[in-house]
Design a protein around this motif. Sequence first.
Motif, PDB file in Angstrom:
ATOM      1  N   HIS A 357       0.845  -1.195   0.000  1.00  0.00           N
ATOM      2  CA  HIS A 357       0.000   0.000   0.000  1.00  0.00           C
ATOM      3  C   HIS A 357       0.881   1.246   0.000  1.00  0.00           C
ATOM      4  O   HIS A 357       2.109   1.163   0.150  1.00  0.00           O
ATOM      5  N   MET A 358       0.233   2.414  -0.152  1.00  0.00           N
ATOM      6  CA  MET A 358       0.925   3.694  -0.117  1.00  0.00           C
ATOM      7  C   MET A 358       0.487   4.448   1.135  1.00  0.00           C
ATOM      8  O   MET A 358      -0.687   4.820   1.252  1.00  0.00           O
ATOM      9  N   PRO A 359       1.376   4.652   2.105  1.00  0.00           N
ATOM     10  CA  PRO A 359       0.999   5.366   3.336  1.00  0.00           C
ATOM     11  C   PRO A 359       0.991   6.872   3.133  1.00  0.00           C
ATOM     12  O   PRO A 359       1.958   7.454   2.620  1.00  0.00           O
ATOM     13  N   ALA A 360      -0.085   7.506   3.570  1.00  0.00           N
ATOM     14  CA  ALA A 360      -0.182   8.961   3.467  1.00  0.00           C
ATOM     15  C   ALA A 360       0.900   9.655   4.276  1.00  0.00           C
ATOM     16  O   ALA A 360       1.354  10.750   3.923  1.00  0.00           O
ATOM     17  N   SER A 361       1.322   9.042   5.353  1.00  0.00           N
ATOM     18  CA  SER A 361       2.258   9.683   6.283  1.00  0.00           C
ATOM     19  C   SER A 361       3.588  10.058   5.634  1.00  0.00           C
ATOM     20  O   SER A 361       4.292  10.941   6.124  1.00  0.00           O
ATOM     21  N   SER A 362       3.935   9.407   4.525  1.00  0.00           N
ATOM     22  CA  SER A 362       5.205   9.713   3.855  1.00  0.00           C
ATOM     23  C   SER A 362       5.221  11.098   3.230  1.00  0.00           C
ATOM     24  O   SER A 362       6.298  11.662   2.995  1.00  0.00           O
ATOM     25  N   PHE A 363       4.041  11.644   2.937  1.00  0.00           N
ATOM     26  CA  PHE A 363       3.975  12.912   2.225  1.00  0.00           C
ATOM     27  C   PHE A 363       4.634  14.047   3.015  1.00  0.00           C
ATOM     28  O   PHE A 363       5.255  14.951   2.447  1.00  0.00           O
ATOM     29  N   TYR A 364       4.508  13.990   4.324  1.00  0.00           N
ATOM     30  CA  TYR A 364       5.141  15.001   5.188  1.00  0.00           C
ATOM     31  C   TYR A 364       6.644  15.070   4.930  1.00  0.00           C
ATOM     32  O   TYR A 364       7.233  16.158   4.808  1.00  0.00           O
ATOM     33  N   HIS A 365       7.301  13.927   4.863  1.00  0.00           N
ATOM     34  CA  HIS A 365       8.738  13.884   4.610  1.00  0.00           C
ATOM     35  C   HIS A 365       9.055  14.337   3.192  1.00  0.00           C
ATOM     36  O   HIS A 365      10.015  15.093   2.970  1.00  0.00           O
ATOM     37  N   ILE A 366       8.287  13.856   2.248  1.00  0.00           N
ATOM     38  CA  ILE A 366       8.545  14.173   0.844  1.00  0.00           C
ATOM     39  C   ILE A 366       8.444  15.673   0.597  1.00  0.00           C
ATOM     40  O   ILE A 366       9.322  16.282  -0.027  1.00  0.00           O
ATOM     41  N   TYR A 367       7.376  16.275   1.096  1.00  0.00           N
ATOM     42  CA  TYR A 367       7.203  17.694   0.836  1.00  0.00           C
ATOM     43  C   TYR A 367       8.203  18.539   1.617  1.00  0.00           C
ATOM     44  O   TYR A 367       8.635  19.598   1.150  1.00  0.00           O
ATOM     45  N   GLY A 368       8.597  18.065   2.788  1.00  0.00           N
ATOM     46  CA  GLY A 368       9.631  18.768   3.540  1.00  0.00           C
ATOM     47  C   GLY A 368      10.913  18.891   2.749  1.00  0.00           C
ATOM     48  O   GLY A 368      11.587  19.932   2.778  1.00  0.00           O
ATOM     49  N   ALA A 369      11.267  17.833   2.022  1.00  0.00           N
ATOM     50  CA  ALA A 369      12.458  17.881   1.171  1.00  0.00           C
ATOM     51  C   ALA A 369      12.212  18.722  -0.068  1.00  0.00           C
ATOM     52  O   ALA A 369      13.053  19.544  -0.463  1.00  0.00           O
ATOM     53  N   ALA A 370      11.048  18.537  -0.693  1.00  0.00           N
ATOM     54  CA  ALA A 370      10.762  19.205  -1.960  1.00  0.00           C
ATOM     55  C   ALA A 370      10.777  20.721  -1.823  1.00  0.00           C
ATOM     56  O   ALA A 370      11.263  21.429  -2.704  1.00  0.00           O
ATOM     57  N   ARG A 371      10.245  21.227  -0.707  1.00  0.00           N
ATOM     58  CA  ARG A 371      10.154  22.691  -0.569  1.00  0.00           C
ATOM     59  C   ARG A 371      11.541  23.298  -0.306  1.00  0.00           C
ATOM     60  O   ARG A 371      11.728  24.511  -0.490  1.00  0.00           O
ATOM     61  N   GLU A 372      12.514  22.493   0.140  1.00  0.00           N
ATOM     62  CA  GLU A 372      13.878  22.983   0.250  1.00  0.00           C
ATOM     63  C   GLU A 372      14.615  22.859  -1.088  1.00  0.00           C
ATOM     64  O   GLU A 372      15.413  23.712  -1.467  1.00  0.00           O
ATOM     65  N   LEU A 373      14.323  21.773  -1.818  1.00  0.00           N
ATOM     66  CA  LEU A 373      14.939  21.574  -3.113  1.00  0.00           C
ATOM     67  C   LEU A 373      14.464  22.623  -4.111  1.00  0.00           C
ATOM     68  O   LEU A 373      15.219  23.065  -4.974  1.00  0.00           O
TER      69      LEU A 373
END
Length: 379
Positions: A357-373
Amino acid sequence: MILWKKWLQGKAFPLWSNAGFNRKRRLYHERLTFNARPIDVVDLRLMVQARQIATFCRAQIDGLLKQSDDPILCLAEVQKHYWHRDGEPGWIFSLTPEGLPAKITRDLYAHAFILFAHAWAYRLTGELAILRVARETVYEVENIFSLPHGGFFDVIPSQDTIRRQNPHMHLLEAYLALFEATQDEFYLERARKLVELAKKTFICSQSGMILEFLTEEWKPCKKFGNNSVEPGHIFEWSWLFSEILRLDSNFSKNINLEKNVEHLFQVGIKYGVEDAVVFDAMNEKGHITCKNTRIWPQTELMRVLACRAKNEQIASVTEQDLSQTLTEKFFDLYAPDVLQGGWFDRRDSEGMVMVDHMPASSFYHIYGAARELCDPLTF
């Protein structure tokens, strides 16, 4: 970083704001299938709701998403169903699919994230009522979880005598977010205490690494070389220490925090990363103990590298190359086109996907990196 922007705007946010959001209940789904169908779970956790609220508020603030009431509506529902639900102070851990309390334990990790969500919801809306709930929640955290000599229990009722760094780390993150949103020293004072606790107890005196677990006397649980260390958390702490340097430079310099920022980054890179992949676990001697990988440690390293790239004094060509390779592997191994904005959360040491499955909770980490990148101004 056009690739990131296209993926976020064209795939990830459309997926998780539609298939990932239960409009009838005004709550976010915890999980989706790889075909983007919601999965009912026994426990709908507060932590996941809070992470999604924060992520969607941040994206609106950054200009990546059009204005939507969804995260604020969700915050109102979460407050209604989780806060004081059993008549006691604090926020319950989870709900049943029918909206009834599932677990009424008080969890420090979950409280940290609901505070984090309130910080970003306030920045989005400017509503003072949001700050009032945040302030009351801080007092409840201190009344429910505080230990006699500093630090906090991670769960009440307590289940063991182990002290854990992870919920303290996210509580620090929440306090820094609340301070940046309000400029209220109330939150900064509490952040400083958590940094002092981390330097005194979580950082191994011999290796300078972050230990995951400690005894009730705040000592390492095992002999040197046998304690658990997670490279992802090393990078997360390095970033958090750099954040308090940014927000409170005088305090940070007085306790020599710059040295910890750099050391944590360097030992994480040296021991926890191989072929541009961050492993799950090692010991404080730097020996890898688990070669499985999850999506979030990859993003934590990407975030640190992105922040370092903005500092010409410490950025290097090697780090820029590593950041580019991490991005390529992210979209190849963890967020391939076939998932259309979703992700594989974890792979084993052979590279095989370990979850269904795809856990929603990962989005927090992903976007935290993306907004710095990607500088939010470019969104």
